[in-house]
Write a protein that holds these residues in place. Structure first.
Motif, PDB file in Angstrom:
ATOM      1  N   ALA A 749      10.823   1.916  -3.480  1.00 55.30           N
ATOM      2  CA  ALA A 749       9.662   2.221  -2.628  1.00 55.30           C
ATOM      3  C   ALA A 749       9.838   3.558  -1.920  1.00 55.30           C
ATOM      4  N   GLY A 750      10.036   4.626  -2.701  1.00 49.99           N
ATOM      5  CA  GLY A 750      10.264   5.940  -2.119  1.00 49.99           C
ATOM      6  C   GLY A 750       9.155   6.926  -2.421  1.00 49.99           C
ATOM      7  N   VAL A 751       9.125   8.029  -1.656  1.00 48.01           N
ATOM      8  CA  VAL A 751       8.180   9.128  -1.855  1.00 48.01           C
ATOM      9  C   VAL A 751       8.747  10.081  -2.899  1.00 48.01           C
ATOM     10  N   SER A 752       7.887  10.573  -3.786  1.00 47.65           N
ATOM     11  CA  SER A 752       8.315  11.576  -4.760  1.00 47.65           C
ATOM     12  C   SER A 752       7.637  12.925  -4.527  1.00 47.65           C
ATOM     13  N   ASP A 753       6.456  12.924  -3.913  1.00 47.01           N
ATOM     14  CA  ASP A 753       5.686  14.156  -3.731  1.00 47.01           C
ATOM     15  C   ASP A 753       5.305  14.294  -2.257  1.00 47.01           C
ATOM     16  N   LEU A 754       5.986  15.161  -1.522  1.00 44.81           N
ATOM     17  CA  LEU A 754       5.686  15.353  -0.102  1.00 44.81           C
ATOM     18  C   LEU A 754       4.277  15.872   0.104  1.00 44.81           C
ATOM     19  N   GLN A 820       2.965   7.107  -5.609  1.00 42.63           N
ATOM     20  CA  GLN A 820       4.125   7.988  -5.539  1.00 42.63           C
ATOM     21  C   GLN A 820       5.079   7.716  -6.701  1.00 42.63           C
ATOM     22  N   ALA A 821       5.288   6.446  -7.017  1.00 40.65           N
ATOM     23  CA  ALA A 821       6.142   6.095  -8.159  1.00 40.65           C
ATOM     24  C   ALA A 821       5.478   6.482  -9.473  1.00 40.65           C
ATOM     25  N   LEU A 822       4.149   6.288  -9.545  1.00 38.15           N
ATOM     26  CA  LEU A 822       3.433   6.655 -10.772  1.00 38.15           C
ATOM     27  C   LEU A 822       3.500   8.153 -11.038  1.00 38.15           C
ATOM     28  N   GLU A 823       3.354   8.973  -9.977  1.00 37.07           N
ATOM     29  CA  GLU A 823       3.453  10.420 -10.155  1.00 37.07           C
ATOM     30  C   GLU A 823       4.794  10.795 -10.752  1.00 37.07           C
ATOM     31  N   MET A 824       5.837  10.226 -10.212  1.00 31.24           N
ATOM     32  CA  MET A 824       7.184  10.556 -10.682  1.00 31.24           C
ATOM     33  C   MET A 824       7.383  10.092 -12.123  1.00 31.24           C
ATOM     34  N   PHE A 825       6.969   8.852 -12.401  1.00 32.82           N
ATOM     35  CA  PHE A 825       7.174   8.302 -13.743  1.00 32.82           C
ATOM     36  C   PHE A 825       6.366   9.054 -14.788  1.00 32.82           C
TER      37      PHE A 825
END
Length: 885
Positions: A749-754, A820-825
Motif C-alpha cells: 500500500a505505497g505511493v509510486s508517483d508523488l 498508485q500500484a496500477l501506475e507502477m505495475f
C-alpha cells in the motif's frame, strides 16, 4: 515450536495498592482467530500467584476491571469474540481474587464500576434482543441482582457513588453510599439530551429539549432547546433553569434546530465547584446523493464536496456561583481544554486562515489566534495572533495557563518559550539566551514543517508546586524555568553531553511522560525521579534529583521502566519493566538491586532463546548520526551470516531500552517475529527525512545501516530483502528502483508517483496539505518542486528496475489510492520488466482483513524464500503464458 497458540501478549495490567498485588491479562493464541485469555493474580510481597483461564473476552467490551473494593475482577466473555460484540451471547463474569470463586450474568453489554458504601456493587448494562438497553445493580458478595429498568441515558458522578438515568420523560437518581433514590417527571413532551453530575456529586446538569415526537412523522415541529437545567439532588431537591434565549450563540444562530442537523451536546463538570461547560455542536449528515447527482467543485471554496468539515460548535459556561449562563466560545472558536480550576479559559480561532491550515498530522503546525476568557464576565483578551501551534505535546507546548493563573505559556514563532503575565499584560521570553533549544534543529519553528519525531512524551514535564516555574525538556535534559524570566536551572546536567534522555517519572501508576496538569505539580525541595535512557546502549536507569545533592543515577539496567508505584508500607518501589514491559520488579530506595516479583507471562519467557537485539550506530553520507535495531533468529534456525529482511518506515528506535517487545505473530508479513522464526535476521533502521529529498535520504540511511549491520558479521550481504508498509512501502519501492543491492522488495500500500498523489484526496481532504507539511516531506507545490517530485517518485525510475518487485494494495484504499500500484505495475510492464508482480486485494482498504493478511503472508514468504534464499519459485510468481487471467 508446535504450540505457538499458547504464546501470549500482555493485554492489560491492574495494580491493587491495598494488597500490593498485580492482576495481568494475557491474550493466548494470538496466531488463531479465537484467542483465549489467561488471567494471573500475583502478590508482589510473598510471590504467590494464581492463574485463571477466562476463555474469549468480548471484543469492544474492554479488558479486566477491578470491583470497587478490589476484591473481585470482572470481564465480559463472548463465544464469538472474533466477529464482534453479540450482546445476546455475552456474559459478565466476576471472579473473587482470594479464592477464584466465579459468578456470571448472561446477556451483558458492559459493566459499570460503582463504589457503593461498603459492599462490592457494580452496575450492569444489559441488552436483550428487541428491547431497549436496561441496567441493573449486582452485589457481588450476596449475588443479589436488581433490575433498574430501561435507561435511555445513564451517567455516573466522579466518585462513582451516584448514578442518574432517564426513561420515558422521567429522570432517576440513585446514591449508593446514602442509599437514596429519587425521581422527577420532566413531562411527556420533554427529554434530557445530555446530562452530567457536578464534581461533588450533589447536583446534576442537563440540556432540556421540548416538543419531541408529539406530532406525526413528517409534521412534527423541530424541538425547542429550551433550557439548561441544574438539579440540586440531595440537599434542597430544587431545580434551577437557565433559559437558552437569542443571546446565546448556537450553531446556525437559532434555537429551533431540526433533528436532521445532527445537533450534539456535552456537559463537562468542573473539579473546583458545581459549574459546568456545555458544548453545542452541529454535525450535518452526509449529503444524500445518487448516480445522477452533479456536484460542483469550485476552487475558491474553503471546503470541497468530499472534504471533511470541522463541526460548528459553541461553548457555554454555567456559573454555579452566580447562576448565570454565558457564551465563552462562539462558532468558529474552540476551547483549549476545559479549565477545571480558576476563573480563566483559553480560546483559539483558526477559521481566519486558508484551507491549507487544516490539521493533518501531529507534526503539522497550525496557525491560531489565542484569547483569554474571563469566566466571571466573559470578557476576552488577545494573547497571540497567527501563532503556529504543533498539536503533538512531544514537539512543542501548546499555549496553556500556569496552575496559579498568573501567566499564559506558549512557544513563539522563533522557537522560544514566552510567558504572558495576566497582571502586567506583558510578554517576556524565558528561554532566550539559554545554551539549548527546546526543539530539534530540524523542527525549527520559523519553518512550518516538523520532519523529526518528538522522542519524548512531552516537552512540559511539570510545574513547580507554587506554580512559579515550569519543567521543560530539551529532548535530553530537564530544565526548571521560572516564569518571571529569572535564572533557569538544568536539573539533569549531562543529558546532551553524554547522550542521555531524561523524562520525569510519575510514581503513581500513570504512564511516564504524562502531560502534567495541576494535580501533578513538582515540589522542587523534595526528591524528583527521572527515567534515564542511554542513547548509546539503550539501557535505562532511574535518576533522582535533590536540591542538596543534585542528580544521582542508579545502576543502568537492560529494563524498560514503564510505570511505577511507591510501596509506603515496605519502603520500596514497584515498577513494570523488562524488554517486553510485562513483568513487575521490586527495588530498594536506591534503585540499585531489583527483584522480579511476577511471572505474568511464562509463555513469552520461552522467547529467551531469541538473542537479545543489538543497537547499531551508523552515519549516513550526509552526516546524519542514526541507529538501527538488529534482531537475530533463534540459534536453532541456522548460523550467521543470516539472510536478512530490512523493514523500513521512518525513525524506529526513538524509544529504545531494549527496543520494545516483539509482536508474537507468524502471520504478519511486515512484523519481525515471523521472519525470525523462518531463520531471517531483521534490521530496523532509522530514517530521518529531509525536505525535497526524503526518498534519497531513505536510500542513504538504509545503505549505511546495512553497511554497519554487515560489519557485525551477522547478516549476509548477498541475501538481503526489503519490506515496507504505507510510507515505508513508498521508500521500499524507491530503493528497489535505484539500487541493485537487494535481492527483492515488497511494498504494501505505497505511493509510486508523488505528482499524481499530490492532487489526490486523503479520505475527505486534499492530499496537498499532507504533502507540503508531512509525508512525503515536500517544501511546497509541485510547480515549485517538480524536479524533486520526479526524482523522488519510484514511478519515474521504472526503467531502472532490476530487482524483483512485489506490491500489494487494496482496491478500496482511501489513504493511498489503488491507482498508485496500477501506475507502477503498468509502467513496469510497458517497460518490459518481467519481475514485477501486483497483488490486488479487492474490497480491502489501507488495512486488511484476516483472510487477506493470511494470503498475503503466504505469498510474501514464498517470494522472499525464492528471491533471497534461492528456493523453488512459487507458481503464482512465475510467468505462464498458457495460464488464463
Amino acid at each position: 515450536m508446535n504450540d505457538l497458540a499458547e504464546w501470549g501478549q500482555i493485554a492489560s495490567t491492574r495494580f491493587i495498592p491495598e494488597a500490593s498485588s498485580v492482576v495481568t491479562e494475557v491474550i493466548l493464541g494470538v496466531s488463531t482467530k479465537d484467542p483465549s485469555v489467561l488471567i494471573t493474580i500475583q502478590n508482589l510481597n510473598d510471590g504467590t500467584r494464581r492463574q485463571i483461564r477466562a476463555g474469549r473476552l468480548a471484543r469492544g467490551a474492554g479488558g479486566i476491571e477491578l470491583s470497587p473494593l478490589h476484591g473481585w475482577i470482572t470481564f465480559v466473555r463472548s463465544p464469538k469474540a472474533h466477529v464482534g460484540l453479540p450482546t445476546d451471547d455475552n456474559e459478565l463474569v466476576a471472579i473473587r481474587l482470594k479464592d477464584g470463586y466465579e459468578r456470571a450474568v448472561q446477556r451483558v453489554t458492559r459493566p459499570i464500576t460503582l463504589q457503593g458504601a461498603a459492599s462490592e456493587v457494580i452496575g450492569v448494562v444489559r441488552v436483550v434482543s428487541g428491547t431497549p438497553a436496561r441496567w441493573a445493580l449486582w452485589d457481588l458478595e450476596t449475588n443479589r441482582f436488581e433490575d433498574k429498568g430501561s435507561a435511555a441515558k445513564l451517567c455516573l458522578d466522579a466518585s462513582q457513588n451516584c448514578v442518574a438515568w432517564t426513561e420515558e420523560g422521567t429522570l432517576y437518581a440513585l446514591n449508593l453510599r446514602m442509599n437514596i433514590e429519587r425521581r422527577w417527571i420532566l413531562d411527556e413532551a420533554s427529554d434530557l439530551l445530555e446530562m452530567s453530575w457536578s464534581s461533588d456529586g450533589h447536583s446534576l446538569g442537563g440540556i432540556l429539549s421540548r416538543n419531541n415526537n408529539i406530532e406525526s412523522r413528517g409534521k412534527a415541529r423541530p424541538p425547542d432547546l429550551e433550557a439548561f437545567l441544574e438539579y440540586d439532588i440531595w440537599e434542597s431537591n430544587q431545580c434551577t433553569v437557565a433559559t437558552l434565549d437569542q443571546k446565546i450563540a448556537l450553531p446556525g444562530a437559532q434555537l429551533r434546530i431540526e433533528k436532521d442537523d445532527g445537533l450534539r451536546f456535552s456537559v463537562v463538570p468542573r473539579d473546583c465547584d458545581r459549574s459546568m461547560f456545555i458544548t453545542v455542536t452541529s454535525v450535518k449528515p452526509p449529503r444524500k446523493t445518487d448516480e445522477s447527482t452533479v456536484r460542483v467543485w469550485r476552487s475558491e471554496d474553503q471546503r470541497l464536496p468530499d472534504e471533511r468539515r470541522a463541526p460548528s460548535s459553541s461553548v457555554l459556561f454555567w456559573d454555579a456561583a452566580t447562576r448565570a449562563l454565558r457564551t465563552i466560545a462562539e462558532p468558529g472558536e474552540r476551547l483549549a481544554g476545559f479549565p477545571q480550576h480558576g476563573r480563566h479559559a483559553l480560546v483559539y480561532r483558526d477559521s481566519s486562515v486558508t484551507w491549507m491550515n487544516a490539521h493533518q498530522g501531529l507534526r503539522v503546525a497550525e496557525n491560531r489566534d489565542y484569547f483569554l476568557i474571563d469566566l466571571d464576565s466573559a470578557t476576552t483578551t488577545s494573547i497571540a495572533t497567527s501563532l503556529p501551534v504543533t498539536i503533538s505535546a512531544g514537539l512543542s507546548l501548546a499555549p496553556r495557563l500556569s496552575p496559579n493563573e498568573e501567566a499564559v505559556i506558549y512557544q513563539d514563532k522563533q522557537g522560544d518559550y514566552v510567558t504572558y503575565d495576566l497582571k502586567t499584560k506583558q510578554t517576556r521570553s524565558v528561554t532566550r539566551g539559554l545554551p539549548t533549544r527546546f526543539y530539534w534543529p530540524e523542527n525549527d519553528p520559523k519553518d512550518k514543517w516538523r520532519p523529526r519525531d518528538a522522542e519524548v512524551a512531552s516537552v512540559l514535564q511539570g510545574f513547580s508546586s507554587d506554580g512559579k516555574s515550569m519543567l521543560l525538556s530539551d529532548y535530553y535534559d530537564v530544565w526548571s524555568i521560572p516564569l518571571d524570566g529569572s535564572v533557569a536551572t538544568n536539573l539533569t546536567k549531562d543529558g546532551r553531553a553524554k547522550a542521555i534522555r531524561y523524562e520525569r517519572m510519575l510514581l503513581d501508576g500513570e504512564p511516564i511522560g504524562l502531560v502534567p496538569d495541576k494535580s501533578c505539580c513538582v515540589d522542587l525541595e523534595a526528591p524528583i525521579e527521572f527515567r534515564a535512557v542511554d542513547l548509546n546502549t539503550g539501557r535505562t536507569a532511574v535518576a533522582t534529583y535533590t536540591k542538596q545533592i543534585g542528580l544521582k543515577i542508579a545502576v543502568w539496567k537492560n529494563l524498560s521502566i514503564a510505570a511505577g508505584f511507591k510501596d509506603q508500607r515496605l519502603g520500596r518501589f514497584l515498577f513494570r519493566g523488562d524488554a517486553a514491559g510485562d513483568e513487575w520488579y521490586a527495588v530498594d530506595q536506591d534503585w540499585e538491586k531489583e527483584i522480579r516479583t511476577t511471572d505474568a507471562n511464562p509463555q513469552r519467557r520461552r522467547l529467551d532463546w531469541i538473542p537479545e537485539p543489538r543497537l547499531i550506530h551508523y552515519t549516513t553520507i550526509r552526516g546524519q548520526k542514526l541507529r538501527a535495531v538488529l534482531y537475530l533468529p533463534p540459534t536453532n534456525k541456522g548460523k550467521p551470516p543470516y539472510p536478512a529482511i530490512i523493514s523500513i518506515y521512518l525513525k524506529q528506535t526513538a524509544y529504545p531500552a531494549p527496543f520494545g517487545p516483539l509482536t508474537i505473530n507468524l502471520h504478519d508479513p511486515i512484523g519481525p517475529f515471523g521472519w525470525l522464526m523462518r531463520g531471517y535476521a531483521v534490521l530496523l533502521p532509522d530514517i530521518q527525512p529531509v525536505f525535497n529529498e526524503a526518498a534519497e535520504v531513505a536510500l542513504e540511511s538504509v545503505n549505511a545501516a546495512v553497511d554497519a549491520a554487515t560489519a557485525t558479521g551477522f547478516i549476509d550481504e548477498q541475501r538481503l530483502g526489503i519490506v515496507g508498509y504505507s510510507y515505508g512501502a513508498y521508500e521500499a519501492l524507491y530503493i528497489g528502483t535505484r539500487s541493485q543491492r537487494f535481492k527483492a522488495v515488497f511494498g504494501l500500500a505505497g505511493v509510486s508517483d508523488l505528482w499524481s498523489d499530490y492532487g489526490a484526496m486523503y479520505h475527505e481532504r486534499p492530499k496537498a496539505v499532507i504533502a507540503e507539511s508531512n509525508q512525503p516531506f515536500m517544501k511546497g507545490p509541485w510547480w515549485d518542486n517538480w524536479k524533486s517530485m520526479i526524482e523522488g517518485s519510484p514511478l519515474y525510475h521504472v526503467t531502472s528496475i532490476e530487482t524483483p518487485l512485489l506490491m500489494a494494495h487494496g482496491t478500496e484504499d482511501k489513504s493511498i489510492a489503488f491507482g498508485q500500484a496500477l501506475e507502477m505495475f503498468n509502467s513496469a510492464r510497458r517497460a518490459g520488466k518481467r519481475n514485477v508482480v501486483l497483488l490486488e486485494y479487492r474490497g480491502q482498504g489501507h488495512s486488511f482483513d484476516e483472510a487477506s493478511i493470511a494470503d498475503m503472508n503466504t505469498r510474501v514468504t514464498e517470494f522472499f524464500d525464492f528471491t533471497v534464499r534461492g528456493r523453488t519459485a512459487p507458481e503464482w510468481f512465475v510467468a505462464d503464458e498458457s495460464r488464463s487471467n
